[in-house]
Enzyme design. Structure first.
Site, mmCIF file in Angstrom:
data_model
loop_
_atom_site.group_PDB
_atom_site.id
_atom_site.type_symbol
_atom_site.label_atom_id
_atom_site.label_comp_id
_atom_site.label_asym_id
_atom_site.label_seq_id
_atom_site.Cartn_x
_atom_site.Cartn_y
_atom_site.Cartn_z
ATOM 1 N N LYS A 1 0.857 -1.185 0.000
ATOM 2 C CA LYS A 1 0.000 0.000 0.000
ATOM 3 C C LYS A 1 0.892 1.233 0.000
ATOM 4 C CE LYS A 1 -4.521 0.680 0.207
ATOM 5 N NZ LYS A 1 -5.494 -0.346 -0.244
HETATM 6 N N1 GLU Z 1 -7.014 -0.148 -3.702
HETATM 7 C C1 GLU Z 1 -7.713 -1.350 -4.049
HETATM 8 C C2 GLU Z 1 -7.824 -2.278 -2.862
HETATM 9 O O1 GLU Z 1 -7.712 -1.855 -1.729
HETATM 10 C C3 GLU Z 1 -7.156 -2.017 -5.291
HETATM 11 C C4 GLU Z 1 -5.733 -2.455 -5.211
HETATM 12 C C5 GLU Z 1 -5.207 -2.940 -6.544
HETATM 13 O O2 GLU Z 1 -5.949 -3.043 -7.504
HETATM 14 O O3 GLU Z 1 -4.000 -3.211 -6.588
HETATM 15 O O4 GLU Z 1 -8.107 -3.428 -3.022
#
Ligand code: GLU
Length: 408
Positions: A97
Site C-alpha cells: 500500500k
Molecule cells: N485499492 C484497491 C484495494 O484496496 C485495489 C488495489 C489494486 O488493484 O492493486 O483493493
C-alpha cells in the site's frame, strides 16, 4: 486490528510462532518527504509512504491513497490486508500500500500532477512492473495512475504500462476495472443472500460511501433488482424507504459541490442513522473503523458486505456475530478491484487486450469460487466468514513461505 485478525487465524492454523512473527511484520516500509512547487511559487513538503508486506506469492500489489489522515501504521495495516486479499482470491501477488498525507481538495490539477510525479519518483526505488504494482485507492483515480505510468516510462526510456493498474483504457487500462470492486461486492452480496435464503430481488440495501466502490455497488445492486434505500458521501446521508434513484444520483449529484445530499426527494439523516437503518443488506464502502463497539448493536441489516477496507472493528465483529448478522469480509468482498487489476497487468505484459464481457465473466467466476471456499471453511471450522477467509489467505501465504524456505 490487522494484527489481532492475523492472531485469530494463526490460532486456528496452529501457526509456528516464528512464521507468525514473519507474517505480522511488513517486509519493507519507506517514508519519503518531498517538495512540490505550488502554483503560487511556494514550496510545500509532503510526507508519503510505500509499504510492502509480503512477497512469498509474487510481486506486491496495492493501491495508493491520498488523504490527510494517513500514516505509516495505517498504510502498513492496509498492505497486510492486501496480502490476505490476494491470497483469498488466489492471485499471484503479495500485499502493498502507498499513501500521501494530503487533502487533494486543496490542490489544483497541476499541483496534483506535480505531487504525483514527484511521489512516483521517490518510491521508484522499490516499485516496478515485476516488483510492486500500485493502483487507485481513496483520493486517487485513473488520471493519477496515468501520470505514475508516464513518470516511470520517462525515467526508463520506454512505455511501461505494467507498472500500475487502474489506468485509463486508452493507455493500457482494462475494460471493467473501474467497476470491478463494486461489481465484486454485488456478486459477493448475491452469493451471501443465496446462502441465507434472502431474495436479492427486492432486498433493501444501504450503502455507506459514494466513491468508486459505493456508487458502483449501489448502481449494480439496483440493476440486479435490489432497492437502495440509503446512501451517503463525506457530506451526509440520505434515505428514502421507497428507494433512491442511483443512476440519477450518480450522474447529477455525485462529485458536484453539494454532493448527493442535494437530492430533494429523500430524508436527510446522519451517518450514525444510516448505519442503523432498517434494511436487509449494508455495504460499508467508505473508510475504516465505521462499525464499532458503540454502534454495532444498532445495525439492523441481516448481511454486511464490506466494500471498504477495515470498516468493522474486531469488537464490532463479535457484536454482529452474536446478533446473527453475517459479515462478508473486506478481503473477500472488495477483492474484485485487485482481481481485475491482475487481469490488467496480465494484459499489459502480454500486450493482448480482452473484451469487457470476458473480464466480467472471469471476475464473477473468481468471486463465486472464492466465496464458496470461504463459506465451506466457515462451516468446517464453525466460525465467522472473516476468520474463514483469513484461515485460507494466511495458510496460502504461510505455505508459500515454508516451501520457499528462509534465505540463505
Ligand atoms: N485499492 C484497491 C484495494 O484496496 C485495489 C488495489 C489494486 O488493484 O492493486 O483493493
Amino acid at each position: 486490528m490487522a494484527r489481532d485478525q492475523l492472531a485469530v487465524a494463526a490460532r486456528y492454523l496452529n501457526l509456528d510462532e516464528g512464521l507468525h512473527e514473519v507474517l505480522s511484520r511488513p517486509k519493507r516500509q519507506i517514508i519519503v518527504n518531498f517538495p512540490v512547487v505550488m502554483d503560487n511559487g511556494e514550496v510545500q513538503v509532503y510526507e508519503g509512504y510505500r509499504v510492502q508486506h509480503n512477497t512469498s506469492r509474487g510481486p506486491t500489489k496495492g493501491g495508493i491513497r491520498y488523504h490527510p489522515d494517513v500514516d505509516v501504521d495505517e498504510t502498513t495495516a492496509l498492505a497486510m490486508w492486501m496480502t490476505w486479499k490476494c491470497a483469498v482470491v488466489n492471485i499471484p501477488y503479495g500485499g502493498a500500500k502507498g499513501s500521501v498525507k494530503v487533502d487533494t481538495k486543496l490542490l489544483s490539477k497541476r499541483e496534483l500532477e506535480k505531487l504525483t510525479r514527484r511521489f512516483a519518483s521517490e518510491i521508484n526505488i522499490i516499485v516496478g512492473e515485476r516488483s510492486d504494482i500500485p493502483a487507485p485507492d481513496i483520493g486517487t483515480n485513473a488520471q493519477v495512475m496515468a501520470w505514475i505510468m508516464d513518470t516511470f516510462s520517462m525515467q526508463s526510456g520506454y512505455t511501461m504500462p505494467g507498472v500500475v493498474t487502474g489506468k485509463p483504457i486508452e493507455m493500457g487500462g482494462s475494460q471493467g476495472r473501474v467497476e470491478a470492486t463494486g461489481r465484486g461486492v454485488v456478486v459477493a452480496a448475491g452469493e451471501a443472500a443465496r446462502m441465507i435464503g434472502m431474495d436479492f430481488n427486492g432486498a433493501r440495501v444501504v450503502v455507506q460511501g459514494f466513491g468508486n466502490v459505493g456508487s458502483i455497488a449501489a448502481r449494480l445492486a439496483e440493476e440486479a433488482g435490489a432497492i437502495v434505500v440509503g446512501v451517503s458521501d463525506a457530506r451526509g446521508a440520505i434515505y428514502n424507504p421507497k428507494g433512491l434513484p442511483i443512476a440519477e444520483l450518480y450522474s447529477k449529484y455525485a462529485g458536484r459541490d453539494g454532493g448527493i445530499i442535494e437530492y430533494p426527494d429523500c430524508e436527510k439523516i446522519t451517518n450514525e442513522e444510516l448505519l442503523a437503518l432498517d434494511c436487509d443488506m449494508l455495504f460499508p464502502s467508505a473508510i475504516a473503523a465505521q462499525i464499532t463497539a458503540e454502534n454495532a448493536g444498532n445495525v439492523k441489516a441481516k448481511l454486511v458486505v464490506e466494500g471498504a477496507n477495515g470498516p468493522t472493528t474486531p469488537d464490532a465483529d463479535h457484536i454482529l456475530s452474536d446478533k446473527g448478522i453475517m459479515v462478508v469480509p473486506d478481503v473477500l468482498a472488495n477483492a474484485g478491484g485487485v482481481v481485475v487489476s491482475y487481469f490488467e497487468w496480465v494484459q499489459d505484459l502480454q500486450n493482448f487486450f480482452w473484451e469487457e464481457d470476458e473480464v466480467n465473466k472471469k471476475l464473477e467466476r473468481i468471486m463465486k469460487h472464492s466465496f464458496a471456499q470461504v463459506y465451506a471453511t466457515m462451516q468446517q471450522h464453525k466460525t465467522d466468514m472473516r476468520t474463514a477467509a483469513y484461515i485460507i489467505g494466511v495458510k496460502r501465504v504461510a505455505d508459500a513461505t515454508v516451501m520457499r524456505g528462509i534465505f540463505p
